[in-house]
Motif scaffolding. Structure first.
Motif, PDB file in Angstrom:
ATOM      1  N   ARG A   1       0.840  -1.208   0.000  1.00 41.22           N
ATOM      2  CA  ARG A   1       0.000   0.000   0.000  1.00 41.22           C
ATOM      3  C   ARG A   1       0.869   1.250   0.000  1.00 41.22           C
ATOM      4  O   ARG A   1       0.599   2.209  -0.724  1.00 41.22           O
ATOM      5  CB  ARG A   1      -0.941  -0.001   1.202  1.00 41.22           C
ATOM      6  N   GLU A   2       1.904   1.249   0.823  1.00 42.26           N
ATOM      7  CA  GLU A   2       2.783   2.411   0.883  1.00 42.26           C
ATOM      8  C   GLU A   2       3.510   2.630  -0.450  1.00 42.26           C
ATOM      9  O   GLU A   2       3.718   3.777  -0.880  1.00 42.26           O
ATOM     10  CB  GLU A   2       3.818   2.240   2.002  1.00 42.26           C
TER      11      GLU A   2
ATOM     12  N   VAL B   1       2.595   7.799   5.320  1.00 39.23           N
ATOM     13  CA  VAL B   1       3.392   6.653   4.891  1.00 39.23           C
ATOM     14  C   VAL B   1       4.531   6.349   5.860  1.00 39.23           C
ATOM     15  O   VAL B   1       4.738   5.186   6.239  1.00 39.23           O
ATOM     16  CB  VAL B   1       3.959   6.902   3.471  1.00 39.23           C
ATOM     17  N   VAL B   2       5.288   7.375   6.277  1.00 35.53           N
ATOM     18  CA  VAL B   2       6.472   7.128   7.113  1.00 35.53           C
ATOM     19  C   VAL B   2       6.112   6.486   8.458  1.00 35.53           C
ATOM     20  O   VAL B   2       6.717   5.483   8.845  1.00 35.53           O
ATOM     21  CB  VAL B   2       7.283   8.430   7.316  1.00 35.53           C
ATOM     22  N   PRO B   3       5.140   7.005   9.211  1.00 35.73           N
ATOM     23  CA  PRO B   3       4.775   6.331  10.465  1.00 35.73           C
ATOM     24  C   PRO B   3       4.229   4.922  10.233  1.00 35.73           C
ATOM     25  O   PRO B   3       4.458   4.032  11.043  1.00 35.73           O
ATOM     26  CB  PRO B   3       3.696   7.250  11.054  1.00 35.73           C
TER      27      PRO B   3
ATOM     28  N   LYS C   1       5.578  -1.042  10.850  1.00 33.63           N
ATOM     29  CA  LYS C   1       5.857  -2.329  10.212  1.00 33.63           C
ATOM     30  C   LYS C   1       7.339  -2.696  10.274  1.00 33.63           C
ATOM     31  O   LYS C   1       7.735  -3.788   9.845  1.00 33.63           O
ATOM     32  CB  LYS C   1       5.404  -2.293   8.751  1.00 33.63           C
ATOM     33  N   GLY C   2       8.152  -1.762  10.769  1.00 30.43           N
ATOM     34  CA  GLY C   2       9.581  -2.018  10.845  1.00 30.43           C
ATOM     35  C   GLY C   2      10.254  -2.042   9.492  1.00 30.43           C
ATOM     36  O   GLY C   2      11.252  -2.750   9.293  1.00 30.43           O
ATOM     37  N   ARG C   3       9.745  -1.259   8.549  1.00 29.98           N
ATOM     38  CA  ARG C   3      10.282  -1.256   7.190  1.00 29.98           C
ATOM     39  C   ARG C   3      10.942   0.081   6.863  1.00 29.98           C
ATOM     40  O   ARG C   3      10.653   1.098   7.476  1.00 29.98           O
ATOM     41  CB  ARG C   3       9.181  -1.583   6.177  1.00 29.98           C
ATOM     42  N   ARG C   4      11.831   0.059   5.855  1.00 32.81           N
ATOM     43  CA  ARG C   4      12.633   1.222   5.498  1.00 32.81           C
ATOM     44  C   ARG C   4      11.869   2.140   4.542  1.00 32.81           C
ATOM     45  O   ARG C   4      11.195   1.681   3.618  1.00 32.81           O
ATOM     46  CB  ARG C   4      13.943   0.780   4.861  1.00 32.81           C
ATOM     47  N   PHE C   5      12.062   3.442   4.750  1.00 34.17           N
ATOM     48  CA  PHE C   5      11.395   4.418   3.892  1.00 34.17           C
ATOM     49  C   PHE C   5      12.110   4.601   2.554  1.00 34.17           C
ATOM     50  O   PHE C   5      11.472   4.825   1.532  1.00 34.17           O
ATOM     51  CB  PHE C   5      11.306   5.770   4.610  1.00 34.17           C
ATOM     52  N   ASP C   6      13.459   4.479   2.536  1.00 31.93           N
ATOM     53  CA  ASP C   6      14.187   4.771   1.301  1.00 31.93           C
ATOM     54  C   ASP C   6      13.753   3.865   0.157  1.00 31.93           C
ATOM     55  O   ASP C   6      13.619   4.315  -0.990  1.00 31.93           O
ATOM     56  CB  ASP C   6      15.703   4.703   1.518  1.00 31.93           C
TER      57      ASP C   6
ATOM     58  N   ASN D   1      15.199  12.611   6.478  1.00 32.29           N
ATOM     59  CA  ASN D   1      15.680  11.552   7.366  1.00 32.29           C
ATOM     60  C   ASN D   1      15.958  12.102   8.758  1.00 32.29           C
ATOM     61  O   ASN D   1      15.626  11.480   9.771  1.00 32.29           O
ATOM     62  CB  ASN D   1      16.939  10.923   6.765  1.00 32.29           C
ATOM     63  N   TYR D   2      16.592  13.274   8.815  1.00 30.42           N
ATOM     64  CA  TYR D   2      16.889  13.893  10.108  1.00 30.42           C
ATOM     65  C   TYR D   2      15.604  14.179  10.884  1.00 30.42           C
ATOM     66  O   TYR D   2      15.521  13.923  12.094  1.00 30.42           O
ATOM     67  CB  TYR D   2      17.673  15.191   9.882  1.00 30.42           C
ATOM     68  N   ILE D   3      14.589  14.705  10.191  1.00 30.95           N
ATOM     69  CA  ILE D   3      13.328  15.053  10.839  1.00 30.95           C
ATOM     70  C   ILE D   3      12.646  13.822  11.420  1.00 30.95           C
ATOM     71  O   ILE D   3      12.246  13.800  12.591  1.00 30.95           O
ATOM     72  CB  ILE D   3      12.386  15.765   9.848  1.00 30.95           C
ATOM     73  N   HIS D   4      12.529  12.783  10.610  1.00 33.57           N
ATOM     74  CA  HIS D   4      11.708  11.641  11.002  1.00 33.57           C
ATOM     75  C   HIS D   4      12.412  10.633  11.894  1.00 33.57           C
ATOM     76  O   HIS D   4      11.752   9.858  12.591  1.00 33.57           O
ATOM     77  CB  HIS D   4      11.171  10.940   9.750  1.00 33.57           C
ATOM     78  N   PHE D   5      13.730  10.630  11.890  1.00 30.65           N
ATOM     79  CA  PHE D   5      14.424   9.598  12.646  1.00 30.65           C
ATOM     80  C   PHE D   5      15.354  10.139  13.723  1.00 30.65           C
ATOM     81  O   PHE D   5      15.928   9.363  14.487  1.00 30.65           O
ATOM     82  CB  PHE D   5      15.196   8.681  11.693  1.00 30.65           C
ATOM     83  N   LYS D   6      15.510  11.464  13.809  1.00 28.67           N
ATOM     84  CA  LYS D   6      16.392  12.025  14.831  1.00 28.67           C
ATOM     85  C   LYS D   6      15.711  13.074  15.700  1.00 28.67           C
ATOM     86  O   LYS D   6      16.347  13.634  16.585  1.00 28.67           O
ATOM     87  CB  LYS D   6      17.647  12.602  14.174  1.00 28.67           C
ATOM     88  N   LEU D   7      14.444  13.337  15.429  1.00 25.06           N
ATOM     89  CA  LEU D   7      13.696  14.287  16.245  1.00 25.06           C
ATOM     90  C   LEU D   7      12.523  13.582  16.911  1.00 25.06           C
ATOM     91  O   LEU D   7      11.922  12.679  16.317  1.00 25.06           O
ATOM     92  CB  LEU D   7      13.171  15.448  15.393  1.00 25.06           C
TER      93      LEU D   7
END
Length: 386
Positions: A14-15, A122-124, A129-134, A310-316
């Motif tokens: 779906r994503e 999509v990102v959350p 699901k423990g899956r990668r966004f890239d 990446n910084y926004i979603h995984f480091k903040l």
């Protein structure tokens, strides 16, 4: 087995389709400048029309993000896509600049925030699901590239084809968004912080806005440049397709690059290469070489966007990330594209298209050096590259 474990075992189909369709529509709206050029509008008029959506995003992003927090974000996305699929035809039917301005304004209110809202869902969802966004974002690039390539041939038949494809992509995106639950938004808010934006993000935002402003000018007037150089009508669509496909190699290894070199080093590289690309583009008139240079796009927008994203979603923390995401999209899709389109159009009318491409290219390379020197000088007190 817990609900969370069941969620993690689900696929990300779906994503993938969500990203594919969202970026497919983005590639079609990029071709609006070629449509306006075919109607005989001046560079300034084209710049104004293409700047409407970025300008509206300054208002639309806070509005739609606020609404999506209070209600179901997938439901908000569904509303945006269904309405936009209908009213986009007003742009095609417009017979003069005033009507085109009104029609684009109406569409812009609903699509200016389409990518930000889509990826806030999509990102959350992928994180649960423990899956990668890239890897999923890679299909957004494929959607953009394949649709741009298809439309490059269809517009030689009739420009209505890009509006047909846009309506189809928007409607399908609306249907697919109905499959998301509001749970991803809840998971997003589990991480909390002080609510203050860190200095790292502020400086990264400044570099990102600089790079994307230069890139926005380049992409907005790209169809005009291909016409001025005497290339075939399909050249613009082919160029957009090549640009998008050139992002694929980076997206395959994006997380590895960021882990090895750091978000900020990659970001500065993106700014320098953005300037280099448009500087070189201004100097050539050979079609093969011109197109080959557009493959540098794969080291321009996507690495700037992904470094900050990446910084926004995984480091903040969650609450700070929501605020940072809204500011990022308002700044890059709003301010950057407004400057690149409107101010760019005025500069083109005053100095000529190739001159502005060359000047902005040089400016991008020089500014990347300036940012690098500043960061080295302040490195003991401020370390954004880690």
């Amino acid at each position: 087995m817990s609900d969370l474990n069941l969620e993690k075992r689900r696929s990300n189909i779906r994503e993938i389709f969500t990203e594919f369709l969202a970026y497919s529509n983005l590639s079609l709206t990029a071709l609006f400048s070629q449509f306006f050029d075919s109607r005989g509008y001046s560079p300034t008029q084209i710049g104004i029309l293409m700047a409407i959506s970025p300008t509206f995003s300054l208002l639309a992003n806070p509005f739609w993000f606020s609404l999506s927090r209070k209600r179901s974000a997938p439901g908000i996305l569904r509303l945006m896509t269904f309405v936009a699929a209908m009213i986009v035809w007003g742009v095609y039917l417009s017979s003069n600049f005033v009507l085109a301005f009104a029609s684009v304004s109406a569409v812009a209110f609903f699509i200016a925030s389409l990518i930000p809202i889509t990826e806030s869902i999509v990102v959350p969802s992928l994180r649960i699901k423990g899956r990668r966004f890239d890897r999923v974002r890679l299909f957004g690039t494929v959607g953009y590239a394949s649709t741009a390539l298809l439309s490059s041939f269809l517009i030689e038949i009739d420009f209505s084809s890009i509006f047909i494809l846009s309506s189809v992509a928007l409607l399908l995106l609306g249907f697919i968004s109905g499959g998301y639950s509001s749970r991803s938004a809840a998971e997003r808010n589990e991480r909390t912080g002080t609510g203050r934006l860190p200095g790292t993000f502020v400086v990264m935002l400044a570099v990102g806005v600089t790079s994307i402003t230069i890139g926005a000018f380049g992409s907005t007037f790209f169809p005009v440049l291909t016409r001025e150089l005497g290339f075939d009508l399909s050249a613009a669509g082919m160029g957009y397709s090549l640009m998008a496909f050139s992002e694929v190699p980076f997206l395959f290894f994006a997380d590895r690059f960021l882990d090895k070199f750091g978000n900020f080093k990659i970001l500065l590289l993106g700014l320098f290469l953005t300037g280099l690309r448009w500087f070189l583009t201004s100097l050539v008139d050979s079609f093969p070489l011109f197109m080959a240079l557009q493959s540098l796009h794969g080291l321009n927008y996507v690495i700037v966007y992904y470094s900050v994203f990446n910084y926004i979603h995984f480091k903040l923390p969650g609450d700070v990330a929501l605020k940072a995401q809204a500011i990022y999209w308002m700044s890059t899709m709003g301010i950057s594209y407004f400057l690149g389109s409107v101010v760019g159009g005025l500069l083109v009318d005053a100095f000529g298209l190739k001159t502005v491409y060359l000047s902005l290219g040089v400016a991008g390379m020089l500014l990347s050096v300036v940012f690098t020197v500043v960061l080295i000088y302040t490195g003991k007190r401020f370390r954004p590259i880690s």
